[in-house]
Design a protein around this motif. Structure first.
Motif, short mmCIF file in Angstrom:
data_model
loop_
_atom_site.label_atom_id
_atom_site.label_comp_id
_atom_site.label_asym_id
_atom_site.label_seq_id
_atom_site.Cartn_x
_atom_site.Cartn_y
_atom_site.Cartn_z
N TRP A 1 -38.04 -20.77 48.92
CA TRP A 1 -38.03 -21.78 50.00
C TRP A 1 -36.77 -22.41 48.97
N ILE A 2 -35.53 -22.22 49.60
CA ILE A 2 -34.42 -22.92 49.31
C ILE A 2 -34.34 -24.07 50.51
N ILE A 3 -33.74 -25.05 50.26
CA ILE A 3 -34.01 -26.52 51.29
C ILE A 3 -32.82 -27.17 50.58
N ASP A 4 -32.28 -28.44 52.21
CA ASP A 4 -30.85 -29.04 51.98
C ASP A 4 -31.76 -29.59 52.46
N PRO A 5 -32.40 -30.67 52.16
CA PRO A 5 -32.75 -31.65 53.16
C PRO A 5 -31.68 -32.37 54.46
N GLU B 1 -32.46 -29.48 46.87
CA GLU B 1 -31.39 -29.98 46.18
C GLU B 1 -31.87 -31.81 46.04
N GLU B 2 -32.96 -32.81 46.57
CA GLU B 2 -33.14 -33.59 46.04
C GLU B 2 -33.98 -34.21 45.42
N GLU B 3 -35.16 -32.35 44.25
CA GLU B 3 -36.34 -32.57 43.95
C GLU B 3 -35.74 -31.80 42.72
N ALA B 4 -36.26 -32.67 41.55
CA ALA B 4 -36.36 -31.62 40.26
C ALA B 4 -36.45 -29.96 40.42
N ASP B 5 -35.94 -29.15 39.01
CA ASP B 5 -35.57 -28.12 39.39
C ASP B 5 -36.71 -27.66 38.82
N ASP B 6 -37.87 -27.28 39.75
CA ASP B 6 -39.46 -26.62 38.52
C ASP B 6 -38.65 -24.75 38.23
N THR C 1 -20.48 -25.48 46.02
CA THR C 1 -21.37 -25.11 47.18
C THR C 1 -22.49 -24.71 46.30
N LYS C 2 -24.14 -24.72 46.48
CA LYS C 2 -24.92 -23.78 46.03
C LYS C 2 -26.28 -23.13 46.57
N GLN C 3 -26.28 -22.84 46.52
CA GLN C 3 -27.89 -21.80 47.22
C GLN C 3 -28.21 -22.65 48.22
N TRP C 4 -28.54 -24.16 48.37
CA TRP C 4 -29.47 -24.65 49.63
C TRP C 4 -28.47 -24.95 50.77
N ASP C 5 -27.13 -24.58 49.99
CA ASP C 5 -26.22 -24.55 51.11
C ASP C 5 -25.79 -23.31 51.99
N THR C 6 -26.67 -22.45 51.62
CA THR C 6 -25.65 -20.69 51.72
C THR C 6 -27.56 -20.30 52.43
#
Length: 292
Positions: free
Chosen positions: A92-96, A77-82, A220-225
């Motif tokens: 890897w899908i991350i919500d810090p 969530e907190e990085e530019a989407d590469d 919501t987004k994919q890092w939420d779920t």
């Protein structure tokens, strides 16, 4: 005997747990101190907070995963989407910090979430609540487990309730809409428990404190779920969109436009049926996913 998937993902799980705990310690260093709160714009001009703790936790997790698994894709969530992630089978899908409002308000209801999707399906999840040192984790075909300080490792299982009038709805503490009141009346839920963070609410379902969680909005987004979904499903539950369709991960657009339904599994089909007339009344039409 362990399945092949369990053996193949053991290193990934150990890495994700270690990084979640490390990020959690960093987050708690901020918790009782003054910190800068910024606002970021989301869908339909909706704003949400972001803090230095979010960004630091992201750097810890992303850096660790890049070091251990350099060939994997990463979405945080907190990085530019590469967008190079779209060429990867493993992402890897991350919500810090899922539930940043709970962090900002010092309510404790927030979690570090690290999920791994393979070919668009979530297969590993870690949800760590640093304020309480609660760690939920799951690998596909290996069950869902809870680690808490001073207690034995606990295997989790959702409830077996099917009568909505005897079930507890896990609802968001913030972002309440009048439509949720209509939904509660239509389902006839007997109880409601409010909490922040998708991961925290899913944790309530795996502990049988709640039975159903429904998120009506498209925010919501994919890092939420991603991480919560595998944790719920390995405990016997189920998560789909509001229309009963699966959530596909590592797509071009990571927004969950069609909302989220999380249940104890045995009530899922009935929940989707009960939702159908409400969605029609609300004017909701299922959006098509933007796949890679």
């Amino acid at each position: 005997m362990k399945s092949a998937s369990q053996n193949n993902l053991r290193r990934e799980l150990e890495t994700a747990i270690a990084l979640a705990r490390q990020a959690g310690r960093g987050i708690m260093d901020f918790y009782d101190t003054p910190f800068l709160i910024e606002e970021k714009m989301g869908l339909d001009n909706f704003t949400e907070p972001v803090t230095e703790a979010d960004r630091q936790a992201s750097r810890i997790i992303v850096g660790g995963l890049e070091s251990e698994f350099p060939d994997d894709g990463i979405l945080s969530e907190e990085e530019a989407d590469d967008k190079n992630r779209l060429t990867k089978n493993r992402v890897w899908i991350i919500d810090p910090i899922d539930g940043t409002n709970g962090f900002v308000n010092r309510e404790g209801e927030f979690a570090v979430q690290i999920g791994l999707a393979i070919a668009g399906e979530t297969v590993l999840g870690v949800v760590y609540e640093p304020a309480f040192e609660r760690l939920f984790w799951a690998i596909k075909d290996a069950g869902t487990w809870l680690e808490t300080p001073g207690k034995e490792l606990q295997k989790l299982r959702v409830s077996d309730k099917t009568d909505f009038s005897q079930m507890t709805l896990a609802a968001s503490r913030s972002h309440r809409s009048p439509r949720m009141d209509q939904l509660i009346a239509a389902f006839g839920f007997s109880k409601e428990i409010k909490s922040g963070s998708v991961g925290v609410k899913v944790g309530l379902l795996t502990q049988q404190i709640g039975d159903v969680y429904i998120h009506l909005s498209s925010r919501t987004k994919q890092w939420d779920t991603c991480a919560p979904q595998i944790i719920l499903e390995e405990a016997g539950g189920k998560m789909t969109d509001l229309f009963g369709a699966p959530i596909i991960y590592n797509t071009t657009d990571v927004q969950n436009y069609n909302g989220v339904v999380a249940t104890n599994g045995v009530s899922h089909a009935a929940a989707i049926r009960r939702l159908k007339p409400l969605l029609t009344e609300f004017g909701r039409v299922r959006a098509k996913a933007k796949l890679p």
